[in-house]
Design an enzyme around this catalytic site. Structure first.
Site, PDB file in Angstrom:
ATOM      1  CG  ASP A  87      27.968  23.773  43.578  1.00 38.51           C
ATOM      2  OD1 ASP A  87      28.521  22.707  43.256  1.00 38.51           O
ATOM      3  OD2 ASP A  87      28.127  24.832  42.951  1.00 38.51           O
ATOM      4  CB  VAL A 103      34.029  36.692  41.900  1.00 34.96           C
ATOM      5  CG1 VAL A 103      34.177  37.350  43.273  1.00 34.96           C
ATOM      6  CG2 VAL A 103      32.925  35.645  41.942  1.00 34.96           C
ATOM      7  CB  ILE A 140      39.361  37.329  42.488  1.00 32.34           C
ATOM      8  CG1 ILE A 140      37.927  37.600  42.963  1.00 32.34           C
ATOM      9  CG2 ILE A 140      40.238  38.550  42.684  1.00 32.34           C
ATOM     10  CD1 ILE A 140      37.833  37.962  44.430  1.00 32.34           C
ATOM     11  N   GLY A 141      37.728  35.364  40.087  1.00 40.98           N
ATOM     12  CA  GLY A 141      37.098  34.060  39.918  1.00 40.98           C
ATOM     13  C   GLY A 141      35.944  34.130  38.942  1.00 40.98           C
ATOM     14  CG  PHE A 181      24.503  30.864  37.915  1.00 39.00           C
ATOM     15  CD1 PHE A 181      23.841  30.433  36.776  1.00 39.00           C
ATOM     16  CD2 PHE A 181      24.451  30.064  39.045  1.00 39.00           C
ATOM     17  CE1 PHE A 181      23.137  29.248  36.770  1.00 39.00           C
ATOM     18  CE2 PHE A 181      23.752  28.883  39.042  1.00 39.00           C
ATOM     19  CZ  PHE A 181      23.085  28.460  37.897  1.00 39.00           C
ATOM     20  N   GLY A 182      28.324  33.742  36.993  1.00 40.29           N
ATOM     21  CA  GLY A 182      28.864  35.084  36.902  1.00 40.29           C
ATOM     22  C   GLY A 182      30.328  35.150  37.262  1.00 40.29           C
ATOM     23  N   GLY A 239      32.416  31.862  38.165  1.00 41.35           N
ATOM     24  CA  GLY A 239      31.571  30.775  38.634  1.00 41.35           C
ATOM     25  C   GLY A 239      30.551  30.362  37.593  1.00 41.35           C
ATOM     26  CE  LYS A 291      28.062  33.905  41.750  1.00 41.11           C
ATOM     27  NZ  LYS A 291      27.632  32.731  42.519  1.00 41.11           N
TER      28      LYS A 291
END
Length: 1020
Positions: free
Chosen positions: A840, A730, A722-723, A727-728, A725, A743
């Protein structure tokens, strides 16, 4: 008997606080006189905790000396039976609580506990001190409400409760203090209205209520305080007009009403009402009308701040008669007529140090008489007006100037060489005008200069070599001019303190000097759209702080130096539109922080790397390089083996014997590796169900294994993603009936482990913060390390998907979400211990639950500050070992110049986020180039009343069918959107000190909601 007393005293000192309290209650029932004072002091000491060496030494003296009147901070009075009259423990960094036994020191006249770390409540027993004259507990961490019993101390002259955590309302009974002269309650959390009974304290001389949550109108009863000399209501939420009775306070020396919501006009006779006023601060409100011409009658006036209001008309000319005036701040108003004569008032200011006229409508030419201003003047700000004509030569007479700003006007002519006389100048900003001619070599005399901004003019010729003497220069902005020639090595090597160089959109030529490698502080380099030639200097790789590199649209040739792979801090690299050849250095894929790479339209060839930035199809561009091959499948480039068939054909001429020998060697090697792997694997047990390991002592996270998360996410199926980022990735999933988001950290990404630890350490709870259900540190089925964070699944996804996807948010929903985010930041910055800076904040990190309540997530870059106070954050050190990071467009400018992480940085990101929510435009939109950005666009359009030009089109269609009621609703919506944008602008100012605090932003948004939206808008 004496020996027995000493034994009892020894036992009391050795007991803990609860034991002391028990003993003393018994003793005080029979004791009297100085024995009571002695016992009360011991009880007070039992509640205190030594902090500094002075504090410890002072409290130790309370044991060393048998006579309490000799104890540090204690003053006694009387004959044989001396009694304590002064208790002064101020500024000793003492912690602990105030013992209720302080009420037994019945002869006390002065209590000074200021400047410590005291916690808890102010004991009600304070009200038992009938002789008390001074009560000072300022600069502590006390809580609770106003100590009502204090009003029993009718001889009080001073009450100082400033800088604590006190809350609640100000009691009406406070007005019954007959002798009170000083009442300081600033920098607390008091709410409600100011009781009109304060006007009954006829003896009151000083009243300070600044920086609280007070609201309502200023009580007209305060006009009865004829002896009042100091009145500060700064930084609250007062509304309405200044009551006319306030103009009766003819003794006032200081009047501060800054940062409220006051409206109306100032009395035309204001200067006649306040003949003794020295400091007048009315900025940051909504005052309108004219600047009162009678201000010139306040002959003692030293500072006048009327900035950030809606004043219009001309600035009164008679103000030059104010011989003591040092600060004159009228910035961000509507003053002026845009015509000649607007600056005629600039005469006879003999003491002026700071003149701020930025952001008005002042027109006409700067008068030559400006050279007659005070020789003490240090700051002169004329920026963002419509001033025309030449810069007067006489400006060189103001030899004490530290800052000169005339940016964004309509100035013409040349920069006068007399500017070189301003040898103390540190900031010179003349950008955004129509200046022509050459840069005067006399600027080389400005050896204290650290910012030079001459961008967006029509300057021509070369950069004078004399600028090499400006060795303290940190920011050099000469872009968007007609400058030419070569950039000399001597110039660059001398300016080794440079942080930002912007030379784009000129006609510079020749090689860019290799001396750039000496600029160890360089963060931003933009030399795009010039005619630089030769190779990109390999020495550029030595600039370890460099983050933003723009070299596009030049004539650079040769290979891309592999030394650029040393720019570990790089985030943005654009080499497009040159004549670069050869292969793409594989070292570029080691730049883990790089999020934009553009190498399009060169002559590059060979394989395209596949890791990190080269694995993100949206992060890099390589169009116009026809000989590239390989790379990730999404590029659809030819296979490199086919592209290199000719080269491979040559290799076939190798002898058959050599080929067979190599083949046998390789095969033997594979066999040996396989045997070794089989032997090792037999000895290593499988541990794929290792339970989760918490990184924190005492953590209460749910313990989950790798297998449980594997099962919950269908084996980490791609359909569950679903996403993605920094660093990884999700994944969505379910633990039983509970939807979760997992995540999974990409451990090949540098910083991912630190990000994981940072999020796990952030143990915080708030309705607007995304909660971590589990931190899983385990092994996967292959025995490799596995790190994952588990959250509650947010069914409505991220704010990013609503702002820039197919779904649409109504204005009311956007306002509610903005309030939710501000509430989360207020908690992190002011109510959380330790204090946390998110670092962030952006739409993709804002998630929406089933009720459309916003949750701030992704604390992987968060900074935990050691101290809870936000007053001196510039000196705070972050406990996180991660570097200063964030997302371009949302990162505050000071971070790009090695500024310390601070809550003001989060405020900047929040301001940009607000502007994006209302305009629908990303801060990285292609439309924003050079000096334009989302903040400047919104600010310009708001000032010109062009709201419709920047509003998200989806919001324009909310009430558009044309009936009268709907037309009224549309106007109401526009006003609401404007109010939100104004908060966004105030939060995203370039200077951290100018940004609206998050507490004020939250208050402003709540007021907007109350004014324009009666109830929460339902989810569509």
């Amino acid at each position: 008997m004496m020996k027995r007393s000493y034994v009892i005293l020894f036992l009391i000192v050795q007991c803990d606080y609860m034991a002391v309290e028990c003993l003393l209650r018994t003793r005080m029932m029979t004791a009297s006189g100085n024995e009571t004072d002695h016992a009360a002091l011991l009880a007070l000491k039992a509640g205190l905790v030594g902090g500094s060496s002075e504090s410890v030494e002072a409290l130790t003296s309370w044991n060393a000396s048998l006579h309490f009147c000799k104890w540090a901070g204690v003053t006694c009075e009387g004959g044989r039976h001396q009694r304590v009259i002064v208790l002064d423990l101020g500024d000793r960094n003492t912690g602990g609580v105030i013992s209720p036994f302080i009420g037994n020191l019945s002869f006390l006249r002065v209590i000074n506990l200021s400047g410590n770390r005291l916690e808890g409540f102010i004991p009600k027993e304070i009200g038992l001190l009938p002789r008390l004259e001074v009560f000072n507990v300022s600069n502590n961490a006390l809580q609770g409400g106003f100590p009502l019993q204090l009003t029993n101390c009718t001889k009080l002259l001073t009450i100082d409760l400033a800088r604590n955590g006190l809350s609640g309302i100000i009691p009406d009974r406070l007005g019954s203090m007959p002798k009170l002269q000083t009442l300081y309650m600033q920098i607390n959390n008091f709410t409600g209205q100011v009781p009109s009974s304060l006007g009954n304290i006829s003896s009151l001389i000083r009243l300070s209520l600044l920086t609280n949550g007070l609201q309502g109108r200023i009580p007209s009863n305060l006009g009865k305080l004829k002896n009042l000399t100091f009145l500060s209501l700064y930084d609250n939420s007062f509304t309405g007009e200044i009551p006319s009775s306030l103009y009766n306070l003819t003794s006032l020396r200081v009047l501060s009403l800054v940062f409220n919501q006051l409206s109306g006009t100032l009395s035309p006779n204001m200067g006649l009402h306040f003949p003794h006023l020295r400091f007048a601060y009315v900025g940051g409100n909504s005052f309108t009308g004219l600047i009162p011409p009678t201000l010139s009658n306040m002959s003692y006036l030293k500072e006048l701040d009327a900035s950030q209001n809606h004043f219009y008309g001309n600035v009164p000319e008679g103000l030059g008669r104010l011989k003591y005036l040092e600060l004159f701040n009228l910035e961000i108003n509507n003053l002026g007529s845009k015509k000649e004569g607007d600056l005629d008032f600039l005469t006879n200011f003999t003491s002026l140090r700071n003149l701020h006229l930025f952001g008005n409508q002042l027109g006409g030419m700067i008068p030559h008489s400006i050279g007659n201003l005070s020789s003490k003047i240090e700051s002169l700000s004329f920026g963002v007006n419509v001033i025309t004509g030449h810069i007067p030569v006489e400006i060189g007479n103001l030899v004490s100037l530290f800052a000169l700003g005339m940016e964004d006007n309509q100035l013409t002519g040349e920069i006068p060489s007399s500017v070189g006389n301003l040898v103390w100048l540190q900031i010179l900003t003349l950008g955004g005008n129509m200046l022509h001619g050459t840069i005067p070599s006399s600027l080389g005399s400005l050896t204290n200069l650290y910012r030079l901004s001459l961008e967006d003019n029509q300057l021509e010729g070369r950069i004078p070599l004399h600028l090499q003497h400006c060795s303290r220069l940190q920011v050099l902005r000469l872009h968007d001019n007609k400058l030419n020639g070569m950039i000399l090595m001597e110039l660059i090597s001398s300016l080794n303190q440079l942080i930002s160089i912007k030379l784009s959109n000129n006609s510079f030529s020749g090689h860019f000097p290799a001396a750039v490698g000496k600029l160890m502080n360089l963060n931003d380099l933009d030399i795009s759209n010039n005619r630089f030639s030769g190779e990109i200097p390999a020495e550029l790789g030595k600039c370890s702080m460099l983050q933003f590199i723009r070299l596009q649209a030049n004539l650079f040739e040769g290979r891309i130096s592999s030394s650029l792979g040393s720019l570990k801090a790089a985030k943005y690299l654009d080499l497009s539109g040159n004549k670069l050849s050869g292969r793409i250095p594989s070292e570029l894929q080691d730049l883990l922080d790089l999020y934009v790479l553009n190498i399009s339209f060169n002559q590059l060839e060979g394989p395209v790397p596949t890791k990190n930035i080269f694995s993100n199809i949206t992060g890099f561009s390589l169009f116009g390089n026809e000989k590239l091959c390989g790379g990730i499948p999404e590029l659809h480039l030819p296979n490199c083996s086919r592209a290199n068939q000719r080269e491979n054909g040559k290799r076939r001429s190798m002898s058959t014997v050599v080929i067979i020998a190599i083949t046998i060697s390789i095969f033997s090697g594979f066999v040996l590796v396989a045997i070794f792997t089989w032997i090792v694997c037999r000895k290593v047990p499988k541990r794929n169900n290792t339970p989760a390991i918490s990184l924190m002592d005492g953590a209460q996270y749910l313990r989950l294994s790798y297998k449980q998360l594997w099962d919950a996410t269908n084996g980490f199926s791609a359909t569950n993603i679903i996403g993605v980022g920094s660093f990884g990735s999700v994944y969505s999933g379910a633990l039983g009936d509970k939807p979760i988001a997992v995540k999974v950290m990409n451990l090949e990404k540098r910083g991912s482990v630190k990000s994981f630890k940072a999020e796990c350490k952030t143990k915080i709870r708030h309705r607007n913060l995304l909660q971590i259900l589990s931190c899983c540190s385990s092994l996967d089925f292959k025995g490799s390390d596995f790190l994952a964070l588990v959250y509650e699944l947010m069914p409505n996804g991220s704010l990013e998907s609503w702002l820039h996807g197919s779904r649409i948010l109504k204005l009311g929903q956007r306002l509610e979400i903005a309030i939710d985010i501000a509430s989360a930041l207020e908690y992190l910055h002011h109510d959380c211990e330790p204090q946390i800076v998110h670092c962030d904040l952006k739409p993709s990190n804002i998630l929406l639950d089933a009720d459309m309540v916003a949750r701030v997530g992704d604390f992987g870059l968060a900074k935990i500050l050691r101290m809870g106070s936000s007053e001196n954050l510039s000196q705070e050190q972050s406990m996180s070992s991660l570097g200063i990071k964030g997302t371009v467009g949302y990162v505050p400018p000071e971070y790009g110049m090695r500024g310390s992480v601070s809550i003001q940085g989060d405020t900047y990101s929040y301001g940009i986020l607000l502007l994006e929510m209302i305009t629908g435009r990303r801060p990285t939109d292609d439309a924003f180039k050079d000096n334009t950005n989302l903040h400047n666009l919104c600010r310009s359009e708001i000032m010109n009343s062009n709201m419709l030009h920047i509003l998200d089109p989806h919001l324009l269609g909310e009430n558009s069918s044309g009936t009268n009621n709907e037309a009224m609703e549309a106007n109401k919506a526009l006003e609401c959107a404007k109010a939100i944008i104004e908060v966004g602008i105030a939060c995203s100012m370039e200077s951290p000190n100018e940004r609206m605090e998050i507490k004020k932003a939250l208050k402003a948004l709540h007021r907007t909601k109350t004014k324009f939206l009666d109830e929460r808008v339902a989810t569509p």
